[in-house]
Enzyme design. Structure first.
Site, PDB file in Angstrom:
ATOM      1  N   CYS A  48       0.888  -1.207   0.095  1.00 34.27           N
ATOM      2  CA  CYS A  48       0.006   0.053   0.153  1.00 34.27           C
ATOM      3  C   CYS A  48       0.930   1.255   0.048  1.00 34.27           C
ATOM      4  O   CYS A  48       1.604   1.619   0.920  1.00 34.27           O
ATOM      5  CB  CYS A  48      -1.046  -0.036   1.394  1.00 34.27           C
ATOM      6  SG  CYS A  48      -1.697   1.478   1.598  1.00 34.27           S
ATOM      7  N   CYS A  51      -0.066   3.947   2.497  1.00 37.60           N
ATOM      8  CA  CYS A  51       0.343   3.568   3.832  1.00 37.60           C
ATOM      9  C   CYS A  51       1.527   3.750   4.393  1.00 37.60           C
ATOM     10  O   CYS A  51       2.058   4.492   5.384  1.00 37.60           O
ATOM     11  CB  CYS A  51       0.348   2.164   4.150  1.00 37.60           C
ATOM     12  SG  CYS A  51      -1.451   1.338   3.898  1.00 37.60           S
TER      13      CYS A  51
END
Length: 302
Positions: A48, A51
């Site tokens: 991700c 993230c």
């Protein structure tokens, strides 16, 4: 009487503030921990990109909060059960837990300013609790309830290890119980930037005063010595220290001010210097400090 609150180890701070967790440890790291201080849970995954942008911002903000909030990171690929139960459908996802339950959260990689705002809202009540705990701790210490005071100061330090007022207060608790070594160790934990703060200065003065007191002698013996020779400044000085150690602030002031009035320069101005140390130990707002400073000023500038 003993004080059981442990001295905190500064070296453990990072591990407590920011950690990775698992499904197995989620109850301990998040649910139980959030009963002491708010906990942010960062649901993330290695693949991700957002993230990777958000996590460093979260870590920076949590460190800046100095113990008022903690961060726990959970890799949803390795531990899908918890995010599944909480309905996490996209990441990054951040949930805030307090008192064992989720109370707030957000999705997506927010900019640093919004993350800071989020944490500020979350710990707003916690900051209020800290002020209330410190006020209650100081009141307990003034009332002689050392164990309750130490417990409250310790609770504040669990949230903010660098809280100068809590460190100084706990040091005073140790001084009250005669454990001067632990008082010194506690004051050594004060960050250099806060070493000159009023609460810390007061605790250091109280520690130095406690070290002098055993040499002063017994109150009744000193009273008898002074009665035999009312002009003996050393006996009057020692009596002041002994009275102060027993909590008789008014008596200590009377004796030291009497020395200043009769022989201001005795022993290199020792009585005046001792009064200033008492004022530091009692704190600037203490009624005895205020009254003592007024009486001392009247003598010095009459």
């Amino acid at each position: 009487m003993s004080v059981d609150t442990p001295i905190l180890n500064q070296g453990d701070g990072e591990a407590d503030l920011i950690k990775n967790t698992t499904t197995k440890d989620f109850l301990r790291d998040v649910i139980e921990a959030s009963r002491e201080v708010p906990v942010l849970v960062d649901f993330w995954a290695p693949w991700c990109g957002p993230c990777r942008q958000l996590t460093p911002i979260l870590e920076k903000a949590v460190r800046a909060a100095k113990g008022a909030v903690r961060l726990v990171k959970l890799n949803i690929d390795e531990h899908p059960q918890i995010p599944g139960q909480m309905g996490v459908q996209s990441i990054p996802a951040v949930f805030a837990f307090q008192d064992g339950r989720p109370v707030d959260g957000f999705m997506g990689a927010l900019p640093e300013s919004r993350v800071n705002d989020f944490i500020a809202r979350l710990i707003g009540d916690s900051a209020g609790d800290t002020a209330a705990d410190l006020e209650a701790a100081e009141a307990a210490l003034s009332a002689g309830d050392v164990n309750s005071a130490a417990q409250l100061f310790g609770e504040v330090m669990q949230k903010d290890r660098e809280n100068a007022q809590a460190l100084a207060g706990l040091a005073k608790c140790y001084i009250k119980t005669g454990d001067l070594a632990r008082a010194e160790q506690t004051l050594a934990l004060v960050p250099p930037a806060k070493a000159d703060s009023s609460p810390v200065a007061s605790a250091r003065a109280a520690l130095e005063l406690a070290r002098k007191t055993p040499a002063a002698g017994d109150i009744e013996t000193l009273r008898a010595k002074l009665a035999a020779d009312p002009k003996d400044p050393q006996a009057r000085f020692d009596l002041a220290l002994a009275l102060s150690a027993k909590g008789d602030r008014s008596g200590a002031l009377d004796e030291l001010l009497a020395v200043v009035a009769k022989n201001r320069s005795w022993n290199d101005d020792a009585a005046r210097k001792q009064l200033l140390q008492l004022f530091d130990a009692w704190g600037p707002a203490d009624p005895s400090t205020i009254a003592g400073r007024q009486r001392l000023s009247s003598l010095l500038f009459a």
